[in-house]
Design an enzyme around this catalytic site. Structure first.
Site, PDB file in Angstrom:
ATOM      1  N   ALA A  82      21.644  -1.669 -23.394  1.00  0.00           N
ATOM      2  CA  ALA A  82      21.635  -3.129 -23.373  1.00  0.00           C
ATOM      3  C   ALA A  82      20.836  -3.621 -24.575  1.00  0.00           C
ATOM      4  O   ALA A  82      19.952  -2.916 -25.068  1.00  0.00           O
ATOM      5  CB  ALA A  82      20.992  -3.630 -22.085  1.00  0.00           C
ATOM      6  N   GLY A 100      22.091   1.406 -20.874  1.00  0.00           N
ATOM      7  CA  GLY A 100      23.389   0.812 -20.535  1.00  0.00           C
ATOM      8  C   GLY A 100      24.536   1.514 -21.219  1.00  0.00           C
ATOM      9  O   GLY A 100      25.660   1.508 -20.730  1.00  0.00           O
ATOM     10  N   GLU A 147      25.363   4.227 -18.930  1.00  0.00           N
ATOM     11  CA  GLU A 147      25.927   3.625 -17.706  1.00  0.00           C
ATOM     12  C   GLU A 147      27.375   3.195 -17.946  1.00  0.00           C
ATOM     13  O   GLU A 147      28.230   3.335 -17.088  1.00  0.00           O
ATOM     14  CB  GLU A 147      25.073   2.439 -17.262  1.00  0.00           C
ATOM     15  N   GLU A 173      15.182   3.481 -19.595  1.00  0.00           N
ATOM     16  CA  GLU A 173      14.707   2.165 -19.136  1.00  0.00           C
ATOM     17  C   GLU A 173      13.277   2.219 -18.605  1.00  0.00           C
ATOM     18  O   GLU A 173      12.497   1.283 -18.790  1.00  0.00           O
ATOM     19  CB  GLU A 173      15.621   1.609 -18.061  1.00  0.00           C
TER      20      GLU A 173
HETATM   21  N1  T1G Z   1      18.385  -3.220 -28.097  1.00  0.00           N
HETATM   22  C1  T1G Z   1      18.125  -3.891 -29.231  1.00  0.00           C
HETATM   23  N2  T1G Z   1      17.724  -3.313 -30.383  1.00  0.00           N
HETATM   24  C2  T1G Z   1      17.579  -1.965 -30.379  1.00  0.00           C
HETATM   25  C3  T1G Z   1      17.834  -1.181 -29.233  1.00  0.00           C
HETATM   26  C4  T1G Z   1      18.261  -1.866 -28.059  1.00  0.00           C
HETATM   27  N3  T1G Z   1      18.561  -1.219 -26.943  1.00  0.00           N
HETATM   28  N4  T1G Z   1      17.605   0.101 -29.550  1.00  0.00           N
HETATM   29  C5  T1G Z   1      17.226   0.118 -30.831  1.00  0.00           C
HETATM   30  N5  T1G Z   1      17.198  -1.110 -31.325  1.00  0.00           N
HETATM   31  C6  T1G Z   1      16.896  -1.499 -32.713  1.00  0.00           C
HETATM   32  C7  T1G Z   1      15.466  -1.180 -33.091  1.00  0.00           C
HETATM   33  O1  T1G Z   1      14.619  -2.249 -32.701  1.00  0.00           O
HETATM   34  C8  T1G Z   1      15.595  -1.074 -34.588  1.00  0.00           C
HETATM   35  O2  T1G Z   1      15.711  -2.403 -35.065  1.00  0.00           O
HETATM   36  C9  T1G Z   1      16.972  -0.440 -34.782  1.00  0.00           C
HETATM   37  O3  T1G Z   1      17.685  -0.678 -33.565  1.00  0.00           O
HETATM   38  C10 T1G Z   1      16.909   1.044 -35.015  1.00  0.00           C
HETATM   39  O4  T1G Z   1      16.095   1.565 -33.956  1.00  0.00           O
HETATM   40  C11 T1G Z   1      21.183  -2.254 -18.186  1.00  0.00           C
HETATM   41  C12 T1G Z   1      18.864  -2.793 -19.237  1.00  0.00           C
HETATM   42  C13 T1G Z   1      18.645   4.255 -29.879  1.00  0.00           C
HETATM   43  C14 T1G Z   1      17.299   6.378 -30.020  1.00  0.00           C
HETATM   44  O5  T1G Z   1      15.648   2.004 -24.380  1.00  0.00           O
HETATM   45  O6  T1G Z   1      15.397   4.724 -28.206  1.00  0.00           O
HETATM   46  O7  T1G Z   1      20.072  -0.448 -21.355  1.00  0.00           O
HETATM   47  O8  T1G Z   1      13.708  -2.401 -36.570  1.00  0.00           O
HETATM   48  O9  T1G Z   1      14.375   2.619 -35.448  1.00  0.00           O
HETATM   49  O10 T1G Z   1      15.070   6.039 -34.599  1.00  0.00           O
HETATM   50  O11 T1G Z   1      20.214  -0.213 -17.660  1.00  0.00           O
HETATM   51  O12 T1G Z   1      16.309   2.953 -31.028  1.00  0.00           O
HETATM   52  O13 T1G Z   1      15.980  -1.821 -37.487  1.00  0.00           O
HETATM   53  O14 T1G Z   1      15.476  -4.178 -36.748  1.00  0.00           O
HETATM   54  O15 T1G Z   1      14.541   3.239 -32.987  1.00  0.00           O
HETATM   55  O16 T1G Z   1      17.617   5.958 -34.923  1.00  0.00           O
HETATM   56  C15 T1G Z   1      17.760   1.071 -22.914  1.00  0.00           C
HETATM   57  C16 T1G Z   1      15.960   2.206 -27.139  1.00  0.00           C
HETATM   58  C17 T1G Z   1      17.818  -0.410 -23.099  1.00  0.00           C
HETATM   59  C18 T1G Z   1      16.982   2.775 -26.164  1.00  0.00           C
HETATM   60  C19 T1G Z   1      17.744   5.013 -32.060  1.00  0.00           C
HETATM   61  N6  T1G Z   1      17.865   1.703 -24.201  1.00  0.00           N
HETATM   62  N7  T1G Z   1      16.246   2.632 -28.478  1.00  0.00           N
HETATM   63  O17 T1G Z   1      16.577   5.517 -32.693  1.00  0.00           O
HETATM   64  O18 T1G Z   1      16.372   3.909 -34.629  1.00  0.00           O
HETATM   65  S1  T1G Z   1      17.639  -1.230 -21.561  1.00  0.00           S
HETATM   66  C20 T1G Z   1      16.757   2.122 -24.846  1.00  0.00           C
HETATM   67  C21 T1G Z   1      15.904   3.883 -28.900  1.00  0.00           C
HETATM   68  C22 T1G Z   1      19.134  -0.947 -20.785  1.00  0.00           C
HETATM   69  C23 T1G Z   1      20.489  -1.050 -18.737  1.00  0.00           C
HETATM   70  C24 T1G Z   1      19.180  -1.366 -19.367  1.00  0.00           C
HETATM   71  C25 T1G Z   1      16.203   4.173 -30.338  1.00  0.00           C
HETATM   72  C26 T1G Z   1      17.492   4.956 -30.549  1.00  0.00           C
HETATM   73  P1  T1G Z   1      15.187  -2.741 -36.569  1.00  0.00           P
HETATM   74  P2  T1G Z   1      15.220   2.864 -34.242  1.00  0.00           P
HETATM   75  P3  T1G Z   1      16.400   5.440 -34.271  1.00  0.00           P
END
Ligand code: T1G
Length: 704
Positions: free
Chosen positions: A61, A102, A105, A125
């Site tokens: 998400a 997500g 999911e 999450e």
């Molecule tokens: N939403 C928005 N921006 C995101 C993002 C996300 N989920 N994940 C990464 N970014 C942005 C980050 O801020 C950065 O932005 C750029 O992408 C590169 O990230 C319903 C509600 C995917 C393994 O927790 O673990 O789904 O600084 O430097 O090292 O159940 O990002 O470039 O402007 O980390 O290659 C659950 C979080 C969401 C994954 C990539 N998902 N992200 O790593 O790049 S909640 C997460 C990560 C959800 C559902 C629920 C990592 C990555 P900028 P990065 P990376």
């Protein structure tokens, strides 16, 4: 639309295309629904592939939408997944690199899943203080079994795709799980089309994860075991236990009831201050590497060879950071005996890691082979980056940097690990101030994540860009600080300690102050911390401070302690008493009496000080100084200050850092508290930062 739709001989391909990680924001969600419906209405289409462009299938998400109207605007992720799962034509999720949150999911809603090996599969999450909110707690246990699913959900840790292949597939490291129908070594897109044609030729209905049973010999017992083990470690974080509750709801009451319960848990958790803090830290970590006036495409210098000057505790730890990242280090000392001791300590540190099973013995030798010990500055001539970690005295730094100016190659970055000295003065010892920067590591340098990158007035932008990129490679959280006494962290901690000492004079005792702030969540209170670091260090800084700012009012109570030689653990006694071989801090009658008699001498009327006042004065002292640091441009954003305190000073993660905590309390209340303390004894220490009053008047916080 952040989604592309193409067809290939009877197969529709829906490609998520929302850089950087195909976050499932509103436009992406709408695009997927449109694509699925378009495929239903095209008689030529027999099957549908769902895949991601760029560096991820999907990172989940879009966290930036949380707590905004878009997050709950239709089509919600629930609707998207229901649409995918309800498709009459088979949907195949083709996953590469990352399928998280997500994103996973969504893939679980597909009828089939194939993956390239090495893809990171996770439901992270819980690390954001929430739980999988789009069916993950219900579908994952049905896909890979209760135990594997609970481990993934509660830890949030990624698992490599090949470990989650379908049972019976001849693939190494096969776990008995059923997430992927195929793990594809070759061209994923081609394999997806072939797989789609195969299943597209079959008559429906196609398998739905939600219809699978959760098989476990003793589900209730395992869930209870999981709950007990999580409860012990999940202090202050409500997410992990809620994850277990949601999985349990599905096991006990079936898929639909479990899904509804999961939704309720998600809505409750996403509003909590803990989740807000964790999301703040997630973005704060990434924002810290962005410097407002340094474009993200600034060319960086190539750092192949590093040199470290000084093989003491700091120098040795600093060297290890680069060696751990596979970068060779030339380690310079002035005397052979100091050099041997330094190299020996590095080896001992690695041996300890090997003993813990966290490093292979052969890796130890590989790392030690990356060190080139030397007594000669001439051996530094090929270094791309030279970090000095010598004695904290300007005269010594002057000698070192003048020498470096002679031997370092043009374009070499010259970094000082100074924690208190003026980086501009150090740069002025050279003819290349543009190549000089501060790299302030925190002890132990090979462990602490924080790195303060101190930007001198002449520091070149590409030097900054290079150091910030290198910091990521050595797994540090780098925060840029301007030049001032103490940079960001130490400048703020000085006001914190100042308040702690005044409170001893006014009526508190060390153990009460430490207990109060440790209950708030700090890893260690100021007095236990000072006894650990050595009270003589603070003493030396105060003596310098008294000379530089004779008008500044400090309590002299800590000097009284140091005059008796009570420097802390290293002398067997400090603010607390210690027993040989025992690091426990025992309250000291001698010190408590010294404190009360000091108050009498200072004509300070001792009074009962509440824990609430202790916490307010310590934390708001940080906030007030942090506000001034922002006003002066020493730090460029409040989240940078929070990252300093979360990664370098043991500030509780679930409160998000001093500046976010102030926003949570409300700057209106912070201002009132500071004004209250300013009107009391020792109130001259409270000069309210103007920005606090300005923001409070507008009803705003530091973080917007
Ligand atoms: N939403 C928005 N921006 C995101 C993002 C996300 N989920 N994940 C990464 N970014 C942005 C980050 O801020 C950065 O932005 C750029 O992408 C590169 O990230 C319903 C509600 C995917 C393994 O927790 O673990 O789904 O600084 O430097 O090292 O159940 O990002 O470039 O402007 O980390 O290659 C659950 C979080 C969401 C994954 C990539 N998902 N992200 O790593 O790049 S909640 C997460 C990560 C959800 C559902 C629920 C990592 C990555 P900028 P990065 P990376």
């Amino acid at each position: 639309m952040a989604v592309d739709y193409t067809t290939h001989d009877g197969v529709a391909v829906i490609t998520l295309n929302n850089p950087p990680v195909n976050g499932l924001g509103l436009s992406t969600r709408a695009g997927i629904v449109e694509g699925i419906e378009r495929a239903q209405n095209d008689p030529a289409v027999k099957a549908i592939v769902l895949t991601g462009a760029g560096k991820a299938f999907s990172g989940g998400a879009d966290i930036t939408e949380f707590n905004t109207p878009k997050a709950t605007q239709e089509p919600t992720l629930h609707t998207v997944i229901k649409t995918v799962e309800g498709s009459a034509k088979p949907v195949i999720a083709a996953i590469h690199s990352v399928a998280m949150g997500g994103g996973l999911e969504l893939a679980l809603g597909a009828h089939y899943r194939i993956a390239a090996p090495g893809a990171q599969i996770a439901l992270p999450e819980v690390k954001l203080g929430i739980l999988p909110g789009a069916g993950g707690t219900q579908r994952l246990p049905r896909a890979i079994g209760l135990e594997a699913a609970l481990n993934m959900i509660v830890s949030g840790a990624p698992v490599m795709s090949e470990k989650l292949a379908h049972p019976g597939l001849a693939h190494p490291g096969l776990a008995d799980s059923g997430l992927f129908d195929e793990v594809v070594e070759g061209d994923l897109a081609e394999a997806a089309l072939a797989f789609a044609r195969k299943v597209g030729a079959k008559a429906g209905p196609h398998p739905k994860v939600r219809d699978r049973k959760i098989e476990h010999p003793n589900a209730a017992g395992f869930i209870q075991f999981a709950r007990n083990s999580v409860a012990a470690v999940a202090k202050n974080f409500p997410g992990p236990l809620k994850c277990i509750d949601a999985v349990e709801a599905g096991v006990q009451n079936g898929f639909d009831k479990g899904l509804a319960f999961e939704r309720d848990c998600f809505i409750a958790l996403v509003q909590t201050p803990e989740s807000h803090a964790l999301r703040h830290a997630f973005f704060g970590e990434r924002a810290a590497s962005k410097i407002p006036d340094v474009p993200s495409d600034t060319p960086v210098r190539d750092i192949k060879q590093v040199a470290v000057i000084g093989a003491g505790t700091m120098g040795g730890g600093i060297a290890m950071n680069f060696i751990n990242a596979g970068i060779p280090v030339t380690l310079l000392e002035t005397k052979q005996e100091a050099l041997d001791r330094g190299v020996g300590t590095i080896r001992k540190n690695y041996e300890a890691t090997v003993k813990k099973g966290k490093l292979k013995p052969e890796a130890l030798e590989q790392r030690m082979a990356l060190i080139t010990p030397t007594l000669s500055y001439d051996d530094l001539k090929n270094a791309d980056l030279i970090v000095e970690a010598v004695f904290e005295e300007l005269g010594v730094k002057e000698q070192v940097f003048k020498r470096l100016d002679e031997v370092a190659k043009p374009g070499a970055i010259l970094a000082s690990n100074t924690s208190t000295l003026d980086v501009d003065k150090i740069a002025a010892f050279t003819k290349r101030p543009q190549d000089v920067v501060g790299m302030h590591f925190f002890s132990p340098a090979n462990v602490m994540k924080l790195l303060e990158v101190v930007r001198g007035k002449d520091t070149a932008k590409d030097v900054l860009a290079t150091v910030m990129k290198l910091a990521k490679k050595i797994k540090k959280t780098a925060v840029v600080s301007g030049v001032c006494d103490g940079f960001i962290g130490n400048r703020m901690i000085e006001q914190y300690i100042r308040q702690a000492l005044f409170m001893l004079e006014e009526g508190a005792l060390p153990a009460q102050v430490d207990k109060a702030i440790e209950k708030f969540g700090f890893a260690m209170g100021p007095f236990r911390m000072s006894d650990l670091a050595g009270n003589d260090i603070g003493w030396a800084i105060r003596k310098r401070r008294y000379q530089e700012h004779p008008d500044m009012h400090y309590s002299k109570i800590a000097d009284r302690l140091c005059e008796t030689g009570r420097f802390g653990q290293k002398t067997g006694g400090g603010w607390y008493d210690y027993k040989a071989g025992d690091r426990t801090a025992y309250p000291s009658k001698v010190v408590d009496e010294m404190i009360t008699s000091f108050s009498k001498e200072a004509n300070a009327e001792r009074r009962k000080i509440s824990d609430e006042e202790i916490v307010e004065r310590l934390v708001f002292a940080l906030v007030n100084e942090g506000a001034k640091i922002l006003e002066e441009g020493i730090a460029s954003k409040a989240s940078d200050i929070d990252m300093v305190y979360l990664t370098g000073y043991g500030f509780p993660l679930y409160r998000g850092g001093p500046m976010l905590y102030a926003d949570t309390v409300g700057l209106y209340n912070v201002e009132r508290a500071i004004r209250r303390y300013a009107s009391r004894p020792n109130g001259d220490a409270w000069q309210l930062a103007p920005s606090i009053a300005e923001l409070a008047a507008k009803g705003r916080g530091f973080n917007g």
